[in-house]
Write a protein that holds these residues in place. Structure first.
Motif, mmCIF file in Angstrom:
data_model
loop_
_atom_site.group_PDB
_atom_site.id
_atom_site.type_symbol
_atom_site.label_atom_id
_atom_site.label_comp_id
_atom_site.label_asym_id
_atom_site.label_seq_id
_atom_site.Cartn_x
_atom_site.Cartn_y
_atom_site.Cartn_z
ATOM 1 N N THR A 8 74.978 82.999 -26.065
ATOM 2 C CA THR A 8 74.787 83.889 -27.202
ATOM 3 C C THR A 8 74.983 83.082 -28.479
ATOM 4 N N THR A 10 75.320 82.781 -32.426
ATOM 5 C CA THR A 10 75.766 83.579 -33.564
ATOM 6 C C THR A 10 75.396 82.856 -34.854
ATOM 7 N N CYS A 11 74.633 83.502 -35.693
ATOM 8 C CA CYS A 11 74.231 82.917 -36.974
ATOM 9 C C CYS A 11 75.436 82.879 -37.915
ATOM 10 N N CYS A 14 74.568 85.334 -41.296
ATOM 11 C CA CYS A 14 74.528 86.805 -41.285
ATOM 12 C C CYS A 14 75.313 87.419 -40.119
ATOM 13 N N HIS A 16 74.398 87.642 -37.043
ATOM 14 C CA HIS A 16 73.524 88.165 -35.984
ATOM 15 C C HIS A 16 73.727 87.365 -34.699
ATOM 16 N N GLN A 17 73.758 88.076 -33.582
ATOM 17 C CA GLN A 17 73.925 87.433 -32.278
ATOM 18 C C GLN A 17 72.710 87.714 -31.412
ATOM 19 N N LYS A 18 72.303 86.701 -30.668
ATOM 20 C CA LYS A 18 71.180 86.858 -29.747
ATOM 21 C C LYS A 18 71.442 86.032 -28.502
ATOM 22 N N CYS A 33 67.253 81.918 -36.956
ATOM 23 C CA CYS A 33 67.898 83.203 -36.736
ATOM 24 C C CYS A 33 66.848 84.310 -36.728
ATOM 25 N N ASN A 35 67.292 87.345 -37.267
ATOM 26 C CA ASN A 35 67.578 88.385 -38.254
ATOM 27 C C ASN A 35 67.279 87.932 -39.689
ATOM 28 N N CYS A 36 67.876 86.823 -40.108
ATOM 29 C CA CYS A 36 67.741 86.400 -41.510
ATOM 30 C C CYS A 36 66.827 85.192 -41.713
#
Length: 68
Positions: A8, A10-11, A14, A16-18, A33, A35-36
């Protein structure tokens, strides 16, 4: 030792986790990322983005044969 291929990321910008599947036999130097859009690069001393921002280090590090 079993190699874990899911990590996982983590940015740091921001938060955000993926969850992503890591490649075997290659280090990933860049990750955008979802998200951002921040382009992540490894921190100094790390071989790849998974070792810097992931919940699990890359397969090469897990196996003890990182050539980066």
């Amino acid at each position: 030792m079993d190699v874990i291929l899911e990590s996982t990321i983590t940015c740091p910008e921001c938060g955000h986790q993926k969850e992503v599947e890591m490649p075997i036999g290659a280090c990933q130097f860049f990750y955008s990322c979802a998200n951002c859009g921040t382009l992540l690069r490894p921190k100094a001393g790390d071989c790849c983005v998974y070792c810097s921002y992931g919940s699990v280090p890359c397969p090469s590090v897990q196996q003890g044969n990182c050539a980066c």
